[in-house]
Write a protein that holds these residues in place. Structure first.
Motif, PDB file in Angstrom:
ATOM      1  N   GLN A 157     -96.533 -53.921  10.158  1.00 21.56           N
ATOM      2  CA  GLN A 157     -96.614 -54.551   8.839  1.00 21.56           C
ATOM      3  C   GLN A 157     -97.827 -55.487   8.790  1.00 21.56           C
ATOM      4  OE1 GLN A 157     -93.317 -57.089   8.048  1.00 21.56           O
ATOM      5  NE2 GLN A 157     -93.787 -57.363   5.863  1.00 21.56           N
ATOM      6  N   LYS A 158     -98.821 -55.114   7.986  1.00 21.40           N
ATOM      7  CA  LYS A 158    -100.053 -55.875   7.876  1.00 21.40           C
ATOM      8  C   LYS A 158     -99.943 -56.944   6.795  1.00 21.40           C
ATOM      9  CE  LYS A 158    -102.537 -51.651   9.099  1.00 21.40           C
ATOM     10  NZ  LYS A 158    -103.492 -50.629   8.624  1.00 21.40           N
TER      11      LYS A 158
ATOM     12  N   VAL B 178    -100.464 -59.238  11.851  1.00 16.19           N
ATOM     13  CA  VAL B 178     -99.672 -57.998  11.827  1.00 16.19           C
ATOM     14  C   VAL B 178     -98.336 -58.252  12.527  1.00 16.19           C
ATOM     15  CG1 VAL B 178     -99.555 -55.570  12.496  1.00 16.19           C
ATOM     16  CG2 VAL B 178    -101.766 -56.581  11.897  1.00 16.19           C
TER      17      VAL B 178
ATOM     18  N   HIS C 256     -96.699 -50.901   1.023  1.00 20.60           N
ATOM     19  CA  HIS C 256     -98.059 -51.337   1.286  1.00 20.60           C
ATOM     20  C   HIS C 256     -98.533 -52.317   0.208  1.00 20.60           C
ATOM     21  CE1 HIS C 256     -98.403 -48.592   4.612  1.00 20.60           C
ATOM     22  NE2 HIS C 256     -98.040 -47.566   3.849  1.00 20.60           N
TER      23      HIS C 256
END
Length: 304
Positions: free
Chosen positions: A71-72, A59, A122
């Protein structure tokens, strides 16, 4: 400088289709794939290019213009030019990300990107889903042996980047269609007008027909079923210039290419671009470029 396309004499073609000219310049900066540790902290900064940032593991905590994004892995950041942003690792965990900075002189593309205010996309976003396969291709190229294939990899990189822009354009277009329906319709209309301006340069001017006082813009508006005033207004809203100014820039580009060929006289170039009077062409060229056609030719390297 290469010689421009010269069409066949009138009456020789059985069938032909003109495609839009491609005069896009793309500059890529600081493309890298990086893994960072738990103490990663990149200070706040800004740059005049777009940044595309994609996390593959962990992350990333990215702050953009004061807004914090966690932000993954599998998520994408599209950071506009001039945005102040910084990057940190959190909770004692490192992460891996792919990053590239770019600028492009395609005003339609930039106009569309500017309408997308979203920064974080995403993993299930249409934008991310569209371009993720190309990002994987770009990242995989970094693992290849480049010692003996530098040029091959460079060409593959450029090919992948243009593929990425194609997918990004398609995905962002759909995003804009949902968020800014009326504005997106104006963008598409402006694009159609610009394509017809390119066709006007490619066909009408190069066949030796001098343009009328409206430079063909009234005819373009009629073909699209709109008024000339609406045509000018929509085009200027999207591109920031009137159709006539953009058309002049297109003709100037063609004139410069033709002047780079010493086998063509200035008089023949003027005729090819639709000017029956060489003096008129010379005045127009000087008004556009600040110098006469003859002086411009003297300052350019001759075509071999």
């Amino acid at each position: 400088m290469t010689s421009t396309y010269l069409p066949p004499a009138l009456g020789e073609s059985v069938h032909e289709v003109f495609y839009p000219d491609v005069q896009t310049t793309v500059n890529l900066f600081a493309i890298h794939l990086r893994s960072v540790g738990s103490d990663w902290n990149y200070p706040a900064h800004e740059h005049p290019q777009y940044e595309l940032n994609y996390v593959t593991e962990g992350v990333q905590h990215m702050t953009v213009n004061g807004q914090l994004y966690a932000q993954k892995a599998g998520e994408l950041l599209l950071i506009p030019p001039g945005s102040i942003h910084s990057s940190q690792s959190q909770n004692g965990q490192g992460f891996t990300y792919f990053c590239m900075h770019f600028d492009i002189d395609d005003q339609l593309f930039l106009s569309l990107l500017a309408r997308i205010k979203q920064v974080l996309f995403h993993s299930d976003s249409p934008v991310t889903l569209k371009i993720e396969p190309v990002l994987q291709k770009l990242m995989n190229s970094a693992n290849e042996n480049t010692a003996s294939n530098t040029m091959v990899q460079r060409m593959q990189l450029q090919s992948a980047v243009f593929e990425l822009f194609g997918h990004l354009w398609e995905a962002v277009s759909h995003e804009a269609a949902h968020l800014f329906t009326e504005g997106y319709e104006r963008i598409e209309l402006a694009h159609q007008i610009r394509n017809r301006l390119q066709g006007l340069v490619s066909q009408q001017f190069k066949q030796g027909h001098e343009s009328d006082t409206h430079y063909g813009i009234d005819d373009i508006a009629a073909e699209l079923g709109i008024s000339s005033s609406h045509c000018n207004r929509v085009f200027k809203q999207v591109f920031g210039q009137s159709p006539r100014v953009v058309l002049s820039e297109m003709v100037l580009h063609e004139a410069k290419v033709l002047l780079g060929n010493p086998k063509l006289s200035v008089q023949s170039i003027a005729a090819m671009l639709g000017y029956r009077d060489i003096a008129h062409f010379s005045r127009q060229f000087k008004r556009w470029s600040g110098m006469s056609p003859s002086r411009y030719r003297q300052e350019q390297p001759a075509v071999q």
